[in-house]
Structures are given as C-alpha cells and as structure tokens.
Write an enzyme that holds these catalytic residues in place. Structure first.
Site, mmCIF file in Angstrom:
data_model
loop_
_atom_site.group_PDB
_atom_site.id
_atom_site.type_symbol
_atom_site.label_atom_id
_atom_site.label_comp_id
_atom_site.label_asym_id
_atom_site.label_seq_id
_atom_site.Cartn_x
_atom_site.Cartn_y
_atom_site.Cartn_z
ATOM 1 N N ASP A 274 6.022 17.814 -2.712
ATOM 2 C CA ASP A 274 4.709 17.744 -2.073
ATOM 3 C C ASP A 274 4.534 16.443 -1.300
ATOM 4 O OD1 ASP A 274 4.169 20.210 -3.103
ATOM 5 O OD2 ASP A 274 2.840 19.496 -4.686
ATOM 6 N N GLY A 275 5.136 15.355 -1.781
ATOM 7 C CA GLY A 275 5.035 14.089 -1.065
ATOM 8 C C GLY A 275 5.680 14.152 0.305
ATOM 9 N N ASP B 81 -13.574 3.411 -13.070
ATOM 10 C CA ASP B 81 -12.355 3.066 -12.345
ATOM 11 C C ASP B 81 -12.399 3.508 -10.888
ATOM 12 O OD1 ASP B 81 -11.335 1.908 -14.591
ATOM 13 O OD2 ASP B 81 -9.830 3.434 -15.006
ATOM 14 N N GLN C 146 -1.432 6.822 0.224
ATOM 15 C CA GLN C 146 -1.070 5.683 1.063
ATOM 16 C C GLN C 146 -2.230 4.696 1.097
ATOM 17 O OE1 GLN C 146 2.171 5.644 2.713
ATOM 18 N NE2 GLN C 146 2.347 7.311 1.217
ATOM 19 N N ASN D 110 -4.894 15.849 1.210
ATOM 20 C CA ASN D 110 -5.205 15.936 -0.211
ATOM 21 C C ASN D 110 -6.497 15.239 -0.605
ATOM 22 O OD1 ASN D 110 -3.230 17.599 -1.179
ATOM 23 N ND2 ASN D 110 -2.145 16.047 -2.345
ATOM 24 N N ASP D 111 -6.503 13.899 -0.503
ATOM 25 C CA ASP D 111 -7.641 13.189 -1.088
ATOM 26 C C ASP D 111 -7.769 11.760 -0.596
ATOM 27 O OD1 ASP D 111 -5.660 11.714 -2.584
ATOM 28 O OD2 ASP D 111 -5.671 13.279 -4.102
ATOM 29 N N LEU E 217 -7.682 16.566 -10.120
ATOM 30 C CA LEU E 217 -7.489 17.348 -11.341
ATOM 31 C C LEU E 217 -7.209 16.443 -12.530
ATOM 32 C CD1 LEU E 217 -7.156 20.175 -12.648
ATOM 33 C CD2 LEU E 217 -4.711 19.985 -12.128
#
Length: 285
Positions: free
Chosen positions: A60-61, A170, A241, A140-141, A185
């Site tokens: 996935d990376g 956090d 990143q 993704n995020d 998740l």
C-alpha cells in the site's frame, strides 16, 4: 499508450517483476516509464505525463507513492501486491498472472473505483509572527500528532464553522473512506466503504472517555486549531509523509480534494473481500 511503472525498490522481487513487465509491454508496442529510485539515488525525472495506466508493484505504501507521483492526474492505478498487507492492491503474483492483470487493465476490463482525496492546509507562525501555509493532498489521511518534543496536544475541532469539542491527547486523524482502514482504524475509527466521499475524524488517545469518532459530509471542512493557552509543538503528516513548516503549527484545515484517485480492481466486492481477509482473518483459518 504509455504505462508508468512504480516498483518498491526495496523489494528485489518487485523490481525484477517490473523489468519483466517492462519487456512484455514493450513487446506489445507499449511505451514505458519508471518512477525515480530514491533508494539507489538514481533520480530520473518522473515522466508520468501522457500515461494511460500506472502500475504499482509493492504494498500500500508503494501505491500511495504512485498517487503522489500522479500529482492530481486522474490516471487509473493498478496495484500488484508485493507487500505484507496489500489492502489497496488488485492482485498478487502468487494468485494471478500479472501479465493477464495488466492486459485486462489496458483493455478496460477492470472495475474503476473512484476514491476521494483530502486537501490539507497547514498554517504555522514563525518567530516574527508571520503566518505561513503549506498544502498537501492525500489519498489516505492527515494526522496531527504530538511531536518528539511535545507533550499531549490541546486542540479544538471545528466542522464548517461549528465547534465540536476541545480535546487533549495525542492528536487527531482525518481520513477518507479509503484511509479509514489505516491510522484512523488503529485509533478506534470505523471501517468505511470507499463509496462514501465524506471524511472520518478520529481523536488519537484523547484524555477523556467522551470523545468519539465522527463522519462528515463531502462538502464539510474540518479545522483543528492548537489551543493558545496550552501551546505545543505538534507534527503533521499526510499519507505518512511529514510536512515541514516554517514555524510553530497553529491550525490545520482539511477538506475533500479537487480530484479523485482511480483504483483498478476486479469488482465492487473486492473491498469487502479485503476487509474480511485482512481484518477478520477469513481465509487464514
């Protein structure tokens, strides 16, 4: 037609397969181009322009790297898994003839899944009080987390001008439906179908039992502002990143991106089959 090849240069089998695939494509009269090799330092120019297909060979990376190299161009991306998870990929060489998979992609015989992206603005203030803005787009995020020199982060979450909560913890993750199976998740968020085009906001280890993850509409804007009374030094990463800021980060704004990512697969059931395999262990018993 040109095919842009993005292998995981840290995996020998992925690079070897990419070379074999290159030879097969050129034998079909199809032009190829390669992504830069950051590992070896051979920094060729990423000539993705004019490509009709991007093939990612890795996990996935590697596929997320292919998305970054596409740089907003809605070019179909085919992921072939050489990684441990491969949640976003369409096939693996152990299960499928990769030549046939690529041939199907070139023939338009694969399902196209349009995946929403995030557009993130990170605002920081330097020592002279000047504001600076860094932007990034991710599949993704976006994760705002306490940095290596920071304790817990105190921050306010606002959605389209409506204050939701002040939290201490956090940090927080804002993800797409695609990214809901990643960092969001692990922070306690839900698994969301990729057909959903809103955002998922999940607090990370909040210092309260009342904080909850929530979903937004596709038109909403999420803003996370660092509390001025409890300043901290958070870090911000988009698709893993980390972004460099010109000063102390004071707020982050996240909205749906202006383009979608086109992922290729063999059918709409692939998402639920992957959820079953990866998260519920079906097929491994």
């Amino acid at each position: 037609m040109k095919v842009f090849i993005v292998p995981n240069f840290y995996k020998v089998e992925a690079v070897e397969s990419a070379h074999v695939l290159e030879g097969w494509l050129e034998g079909q009269g199809i032009e190829t181009a390669w992504a830069p090799d950051n590992r070896s330092g051979l920094m060729i120019e990423a000539d993705v322009e004019g490509s009709g297909l991007i093939v990612s060979l890795g996990g996935d990376g590697t596929l997320l790297r292919a998305v970054r190299l596409a740089a907003g161009r809605e070019i179909p991306i085919l992921g072939i898994s050489y990684g441990h998870l491969g949640f976003l990929t369409a096939a693996s060489p152990e299960e499928t003839d990769i030549f046939q998979v690529v041939a199907d992609a070139l023939a338009g015989e694969m399902n196209v899944s349009r995946r929403a992206t995030l557009f993130c603005e990170v605002i920081s203030v330097d020592e002279e009080g000047r504001e600076h803005t860094v932007t990034a787009t991710g599949l993704n995020d976006m994760a705002l987390t306490r940095g290596p020199l920071s304790e817990m982060v105190t921050f306010d979450i606002t959605v389209s001008g409506h204050h939701i909560d002040r939290l201490r913890g956090d940090g927080a993750v804002v993800s797409t439906a695609t990214g809901s199976t990643g960092y969001a998740l692990s922070a306690g968020g839900p698994i969301v179908s990729p057909d959903y085009h809103g955002m998922v906001c999940v607090p990370i280890a909040p210092h309260t039992i009342q904080a909850r993850a929530f979903l937004t509409s596709p038109a909403d804007v999420i803003e996370i502002a660092i509390n001025k009374e409890r300043p901290s030094l958070p870090a911000v990463a988009v698709d893993g990143q980390f972004l460099e800021s010109a000063g102390d980060i004071v707020r982050v704004s996240v909205r749906r991106g202006d383009f979608d990512v086109l992922l290729l697969g063999y059918g709409s059931e692939s998402f639920y089959a992957s959820v079953s395999r990866v998260f519920y262990g079906v097929g491994r018993r």
